[in-house]
Design a protein around this motif. Structure first.
Motif, PDB file in Angstrom:
ATOM      1  N   ASP A 296     -30.661  59.154 158.977  1.00  0.00           N
ATOM      2  CA  ASP A 296     -31.918  59.305 159.726  1.00  0.00           C
ATOM      3  C   ASP A 296     -32.866  60.314 159.084  1.00  0.00           C
ATOM      4  N   PHE A 297     -32.466  60.886 157.944  1.00  0.00           N
ATOM      5  CA  PHE A 297     -33.268  61.950 157.334  1.00  0.00           C
ATOM      6  C   PHE A 297     -34.179  61.413 156.238  1.00  0.00           C
TER       7      PHE A 297
ATOM      8  N   LEU B 157     -19.087  64.546 156.629  1.00  0.00           N
ATOM      9  CA  LEU B 157     -19.374  64.996 157.998  1.00  0.00           C
ATOM     10  C   LEU B 157     -18.152  64.780 158.908  1.00  0.00           C
TER      11      LEU B 157
ATOM     12  N   LEU C 213     -28.385  68.862 155.612  1.00  0.00           N
ATOM     13  CA  LEU C 213     -29.068  68.231 156.741  1.00  0.00           C
ATOM     14  C   LEU C 213     -28.101  67.338 157.528  1.00  0.00           C
ATOM     15  N   PHE C 214     -27.247  66.616 156.822  1.00  0.00           N
ATOM     16  CA  PHE C 214     -26.231  65.811 157.502  1.00  0.00           C
ATOM     17  C   PHE C 214     -25.354  66.695 158.384  1.00  0.00           C
TER      18      PHE C 214
ATOM     19  N   SER D 178     -26.083  69.597 159.608  1.00  0.00           N
ATOM     20  CA  SER D 178     -26.855  70.285 160.658  1.00  0.00           C
ATOM     21  C   SER D 178     -26.852  69.514 161.980  1.00  0.00           C
ATOM     22  N   GLN D 179     -26.597  68.202 161.917  1.00  0.00           N
ATOM     23  CA  GLN D 179     -26.582  67.374 163.126  1.00  0.00           C
ATOM     24  C   GLN D 179     -25.524  67.845 164.123  1.00  0.00           C
ATOM     25  N   LYS D 180     -24.412  68.385 163.610  1.00  0.00           N
ATOM     26  CA  LYS D 180     -23.289  68.727 164.475  1.00  0.00           C
ATOM     27  C   LYS D 180     -22.838  70.182 164.333  1.00  0.00           C
TER      28      LYS D 180
ATOM     29  N   ASN E  46     -37.923  67.258 158.501  1.00  0.00           N
ATOM     30  CA  ASN E  46     -37.008  66.569 159.418  1.00  0.00           C
ATOM     31  C   ASN E  46     -36.737  67.360 160.699  1.00  0.00           C
TER      32      ASN E  46
ATOM     33  N   VAL F  57     -35.458  70.234 161.205  1.00  0.00           N
ATOM     34  CA  VAL F  57     -34.143  70.881 161.257  1.00  0.00           C
ATOM     35  C   VAL F  57     -34.360  72.391 161.224  1.00  0.00           C
TER      36      VAL F  57
END
Length: 458
Positions: free
Chosen positions: A277-278, A303, A326-327, A329-331, A355, A357
Motif C-alpha cells: 500500500d506504500f 513482516l 515502512l512495511f 511501521s504498519q505493526k 505515506n 508514516v
C-alpha cells in the motif's frame, strides 16, 4: 594431482551443480571441473579452458546424455549473454537448485541444520519480471550494438528483446536504436573500448509495476546530445505511459553506469510505484527492487517473521530508502532506520512523509556505529531487521545486536555464503535460527534472496 590439459577435450559425468548453476564433475583422482551449462546426471563433452591447482573450467561442447530437466533456452542470445545462467533447465529445477545452494551454505559455512531451509518461493510467471533495464550502447566492427556485456568483457551482445525485462523497454529501445542510426549518434563503446568521441553510453528504462509510469534515461558522456527533441516526440507519441525522459551526464571512464547530474528533457524528474500500500517516488539514482511481485513476497515474509503486535521498537539496519521500514511501521510502535548513503535517507524521510508514516525515524551512518550509539542513549529494540549488502553484516553490528539481546532478529540476505557466516556468529551470541525462507527474486539466474527468523535463547 591435475591430469587435465588445457585446450583438450574430455568426457565428464556431471555429479552436482555449483553456486552459479554450473555443472560439477570430478576426475577419478578427485580433481574438480566446473562446466557452465551442464546439468546433474548428464554425460557431456567439454574443452578445458582454464586449469588451476585444485580445479579447472571446461567449455561445454556437446551433451551426450541429457538430463530429463534440460530444456531449450527460449532466449536466442542465451549463450553469448550469460546473464540468465539457468535458462537451460526447468523452473521447478531452478527453485530446487536455489534451495539446495542455501542448504549447502548454512550447513558447510554456518554449521547449521540444512532442514531449516524451506522450499524456494517462486513466481507464477518467471519471465518479464524486471522493472528496470540498463543497456550499454556500442559499435562493434562498424555495427550498432545495444544489449548486455558478454561475460568478463566490454563486448556488447546485441539484444533486441530480453525475456526477463519489461516488454515496454524492448519497444523503447527499438525506437532509440532507429534514432541513433538516423542521427548518427556516436556510441561511447567502440570495439570494446571507451571512445573519446562517444556521446551515448547507456539506455535505462524504468517502469512502475502498479502505476504503469515509464522513465527513460539517456546516459551520456556529454551534457548535450543532438536531436533529443525528435526522440522525445517519437517516444511520447508511441507510448503515452512515458512520464519522464532524462539526460544523465557521466563523463568518467568508469564501469559505474550513472553519473550524478540529471537534466529533465521531458515530464517529471521521477516516476512513482507502489510496494503493497506504500507509494514511492523513483528517480534515476533511486534504489528500488527490480522484481516488484517478489518484493512484496519478500517484505511480507519479513513482516510475518518480525511477529509485531504494535508494542515493539524495531531497528532496520541497512534500511536503504526505507521500504522495509515502512512495511514494519504498519505493526510496530516505532521503527529506527539506519543507512550509510545520505541520499537514500533523504528518500526514506520523504517516502515516510508521502505515506503519512509518523512512527519511523531515519539516521545516516554505518549501522555498525549508529546502532551502538542508539543503544548507549537508552534506545533498545525488541526486533532487529538487517538487510545488508552482499558482503554481509559488520562484526561490530552483530556484537552490538547480541549485547542488546532483542527477542527476534529478521535477516534479509542476497548472499547465502555471508548469510551462513553471520548466522553462525549470532548463534554464538545467544540466538537460535528458526527457519530460512529462500525467495526467488531473479528467475533464470543463479541469484537467490533469503529471509531468516532467529529467536533469543533464554
Amino acid at each position: 594431482m591435475n591430469l587435465l590439459n588445457k585446450n583438450e577435450d574430455y568426457i565428464f559425468e556431471i555429479k552436482s551443480q555449483g553456486y552459479e548453476g554450473e555443472g560439477i564433475a570430478k576426475t577419478e583422482e578427485g580433481y574438480t571441473v566446473f562446466i557452465p551449462g551442464a546439468l546433474t546426471g548428464e554425460q557431456v563433452k567439454a574443452k578445458i579452458v582454464k586449469v588451476k591447482k585444485s580445479y579447472s573450467y571446461g567449455k561445454l561442447l556437446e551433451v551426450i546424455e541429457e538430463a530429463p530437466n534440460r530444456q531449450l533456452p527460449p532466449c536466442p542470445v542465451y549463450k553469448a549473454c550469460g546473464g540468465c545462467s539457468l535458462q537451460h533447465t526447468t523452473y521447478e529445477t531452478q527453485l530446487k537448485l536455489k534451495q539446495e545452494r542455501v542448504m549447502d551454505c548454512i550447513s558447510k559455512i554456518g554449521g547449521l541444520d540444512p532442514s531449516l531451509v524451506l522450499p524456494t518461493l517462486g513466481m507464477e510467471n518467471p519471465f518479464r519480471y524486471r522493472n528496470k533495464v540498463q543497456l550499454p550502447v556500442g559499435m562493434q566492427k562498424g555495427k550498432l550494438q545495444i544489449g548486455f556485456f558478454a561475460p568478463r568483457s566490454h563486448n556488447i551482445v546485441d539484444t533486441p528483446a530480453c525475456l526477463i525485462q519489461d516488454e515496454a523497454a524492448d519497444k523503447i529501445v527499438a525506437i532509440i536504436r532507429e534514432w541513433i542510426i538516423r542521427n548518427n549518434i556516436k556510441p561511447y563503446i567502440v570495439d570494446g573500448e571507451y571512445s573519446k568521441a562517444g556521446e551515448l553510453r547507456h539506455i535505462m528504462v524504468r517502469r512502475g509495476f502498479k502505476t504503469d509510469e515509464i522513465m527513460v534515461v539517456l546516459v551520456a558522456a556529454k551534457r548535450t546530445i543532438p536531436a533529443t527533441n525528435e526522440l522525445i516526440e517519437e517516444l511520447t507519441a508511441s507510448m503515452t505511459a512515458i512520464k519522464s525522459i532524462i539526460l544523465n551526464y557521466n563523463p568518467k571512464a568508469t564501469n559505474v553506469i550513472l553519473g550524478e547530474e540529471n537534466t529533465v528533457l521531458y515530464g517529471e524528474d521521477h516516476i512513482t510505484d507502489y510496494i503493497g500500500d506504500f507509494r514511492f517516488k523513483i528517480s534515476p539514482l533511486s534504489f528500488f527492487q527490480v522484481n516488484p511481485v517478489q518484493t512484496e513476497v519478500l517484505y511480507g515474509k519479513a513482516l510475518e517473521y518480525a511477529g509485531l503486535t504494535g508494542e515493539e521498537t524495531v531497528f532496520d539496519a541497512y534500511c536503504g530508502t526505507g521500504t522495509i521500514s515502512l512495511f514494519l511501521s504498519q505493526k510496530a510502535k516505532k521503527v529506527y532506520g539506519v543507512e550509510i548513503v545520505p541520499q537514500a535517507i533523504e528518500n526514506a524521510i520523504e517516502n515516510a512523509k508521502d505515506n503519512n508514516v509518523d512512527n519511523a525515524e531515519f539516521f545516516v551512518g554505518e549501522a555498525e556505529k549508529v546502532i551502538p550509539q542508539l543503544i548507549s542513549k537508552g534506545v533498545k529494540a525488541d526486533v532487529v531487521v538487517v538487510d545488508p549488502p552482499r558482503k554481509g553484516c559488520g562484526k561490530e553490528l552483530l556484537e552490538a545486536i547480541g549485547e542488546m539481546a532483542p527477542r527476534r532478529i529478521v535477516y534479509v540476505s542476497c548472499d547465502p555464503s555471508t548469510l551462513a557466516r553471520d548466522l553462525a556468529i549470532l548463534e554464538e551470541r545467544g540466538y537460535k535460527t528458526q527457519k530460512v525462507q529462500p525467495v526467488d527474486m531473479f528467475p533464470q539466474t543463479a541469484h537467490i534472496e533469503c529471509v531468516v527468523l532467529m529467536s533469543r535463547v533464554e
